[in-house]
Motif scaffolding. Structure first.
Motif, mmCIF file in Angstrom:
data_model
loop_
_atom_site.group_PDB
_atom_site.id
_atom_site.type_symbol
_atom_site.label_atom_id
_atom_site.label_comp_id
_atom_site.label_asym_id
_atom_site.label_seq_id
_atom_site.Cartn_x
_atom_site.Cartn_y
_atom_site.Cartn_z
ATOM 1 N N TYR A 53 15.155 89.472 46.885
ATOM 2 C CA TYR A 53 15.061 88.404 45.899
ATOM 3 C C TYR A 53 14.581 88.993 44.583
ATOM 4 N N GLN A 54 14.674 88.197 43.511
ATOM 5 C CA GLN A 54 14.099 88.546 42.221
ATOM 6 C C GLN A 54 13.297 87.358 41.707
ATOM 7 N N LEU A 55 12.305 87.639 40.889
ATOM 8 C CA LEU A 55 11.481 86.584 40.311
ATOM 9 C C LEU A 55 11.925 86.277 38.890
ATOM 10 N N GLU A 56 11.767 85.007 38.506
ATOM 11 C CA GLU A 56 12.079 84.623 37.138
ATOM 12 C C GLU A 56 11.051 85.206 36.176
ATOM 13 N N LEU A 92 22.595 85.127 46.138
ATOM 14 C CA LEU A 92 21.603 84.457 46.964
ATOM 15 C C LEU A 92 20.359 84.201 46.116
ATOM 16 N N THR A 93 19.359 83.567 46.704
ATOM 17 C CA THR A 93 18.115 83.335 45.976
ATOM 18 C C THR A 93 16.921 83.966 46.676
ATOM 19 N N PHE A 94 16.647 83.571 47.910
ATOM 20 C CA PHE A 94 15.514 84.133 48.642
ATOM 21 C C PHE A 94 15.867 84.162 50.131
ATOM 22 N N PHE A 117 11.456 81.970 42.224
ATOM 23 C CA PHE A 117 12.573 82.827 42.607
ATOM 24 C C PHE A 117 13.755 82.599 41.674
ATOM 25 N N ALA A 118 14.355 83.689 41.232
ATOM 26 C CA ALA A 118 15.485 83.619 40.313
ATOM 27 C C ALA A 118 16.748 83.225 41.084
ATOM 28 N N LYS A 119 17.278 82.057 40.782
ATOM 29 C CA LYS A 119 18.436 81.541 41.497
ATOM 30 C C LYS A 119 19.648 82.449 41.307
ATOM 31 N N GLY A 120 20.289 82.800 42.412
ATOM 32 C CA GLY A 120 21.500 83.603 42.360
ATOM 33 C C GLY A 120 21.290 85.083 42.171
ATOM 34 N N LYS A 121 20.034 85.523 42.137
ATOM 35 C CA LYS A 121 19.756 86.949 41.917
ATOM 36 C C LYS A 121 19.424 87.686 43.214
ATOM 37 N N GLY A 122 19.380 86.978 44.313
ATOM 38 C CA GLY A 122 19.112 87.625 45.589
ATOM 39 C C GLY A 122 20.359 88.278 46.162
ATOM 40 N N SER A 123 20.153 89.231 47.074
ATOM 41 C CA SER A 123 21.278 89.993 47.647
ATOM 42 C C SER A 123 21.030 90.291 49.120
#
Length: 351
Positions: free
Chosen positions: A160-163, A197-199, A170-176
């Motif tokens: 995931y990534q944080l805003e 993905l997001t989280f 959690f940054a929406k759409g930045k998860g993998s």
């Protein structure tokens, strides 16, 4: 699993708590399932801020877990009950898996590092920690969320990534979703399998490895993918389960594990419960209401794989709530006498 329960609650020292001081554990909100006479819910570790991602090693007869708030690995010895820990220098930690054929080797995902840890668990903060060489890499802001070993020894990792800015969002759409291949020695190859993905907090494979299950935490759903186990590819997907279809339930779908009885068990963060659903239809079969408000990761284990281990968190819980409750949020619990078994996580093969 069960639709109604009588509880035998035990604290860390094994003394029984009185049910009168734990009234919430009897509030069963979902009219599903069937009954067994008693469950033993046993606290096996002390409290940490955010205990998650339990991993059972059948050969060593130990349970590993992590503290997400303070990157620490815990080892609980089934035979002795001893708990030891090792703290990492990284800021975040997303998974710990043991290495097959070894008595002391672990692979740990922390920040964007893949670590090989040699630690026998006998003493705190001992052992050797080594960064593995990476063929390929993660995104610059990726943080590890959850990982499971799949067919062929690949380690499937959600990130995931944080805003930007204040808070912890959690940054929406930045998860993998990544697949990690360990080629022997100290090298790991990193391949991205899914984006947008997001989280991703829940990863599981069906017993025959023909399906892959994924929880992307904010969605409150479980996606079921056709899985090509020969080529390690994800195929067509469908929504297996959506918590929105169950108005009696509350919380967020968090973690999942596979049972030998043809089901998926899922924890409801902020929902004090575990649901058992049919892995083919997504229908709720039964549930357990827990004496912890924020259950996190799940893992089947014990000598006969008939114990369900549950992590828990203290995040966002008011101080007064923590002081009044007789159980310990942030501890790991063992749910016993369930009458069913499950599959513990695969160990990692490294040549």
């Amino acid at each position: 699993m069960v639709g109604c329960q009588k509880y035998d609650i035990q604290n860390l020292r094994g003394s029984k708590m009185k049910l009168s001081i734990l009234p919430t554990i009897l509030l069963l909100v979902l009219p599903y399932g069937y009954c067994i006479k008693s469950l033993n819910v046993r606290q096996i570790t002390g409290s940490a801020e955010n205990t998650d991602l339990p991993f059972w090693d059948q050969d060593r007869q130990v349970l590993y877990a992590v503290n997400l708030n303070k990157p620490t690995i815990y080892q609980w010895d089934y035979k002795t009950g001893n708990v030891t820990s090792i703290e990492l220098a990284q800021k975040s930690i997303g998974a710990v898996v043991s290495v097959e054929g070894s008595s002391n080797k672990l692979v740990v995902l922390a920040d964007r590092d893949v670590l090989k840890v040699e630690w026998d668990g006998k003493k705190n903060n001992t052992g050797k920690i080594q960064n593995m060489k990476k063929n390929g890499n993660f995104e610059e802001k990726d943080e590890p969320a959850e990982a499971k070993v799949g067919p062929g020894g690949k380690l499937w990792l959600g990130t995931y990534q944080l805003e930007e800015g204040p808070g912890y969002n959690f940054a929406k759409g930045k998860g993998s979703l990544y697949a990690l291949t360990f080629q022997g020695g100290d090298t790991v190859t990193i391949e991205k399998k899914l984006s947008n993905l997001t989280f991703p907090t829940g990863i599981a494979f069906s017993p025959d490895d023909e399906h892959f299950y994924l929880v992307d935490y904010p969605s409150n759903t479980i996606q079921k993918f056709v899985f090509d186990k020969e080529n390690y590819k994800l195929g067509k997907s469908e929504k297996l389960f959506d918590l929105a279809d169950h108005r009696q339930a509350r919380g967020k779908v968090s973690n999942i594990v596979v049972g030998t009885h043809g089901s998926l068990s899922l924890s409801l963060y902020n929902g004090s419960s575990i649901l058992d659903i049919d892995s083919n239809t997504g229908k709720v079969k039964s549930f357990i209401t827990l004496p912890i408000h924020l259950p996190t990761g799940l893992e089947w284990g014990g000598p006969k794989n008939d114990t369900l281990y549950v992590g828990s968190s203290t995040n966002s819980l008011p101080k007064k709530y923590l002081e009044l409750n007789a159980f310990s949020s942030g501890a790991i619990y063992a749910i016993e006498n369930m009458g069913v078994t499950g599959f513990s996580s695969r160990r990692l093969k490294i040549n």
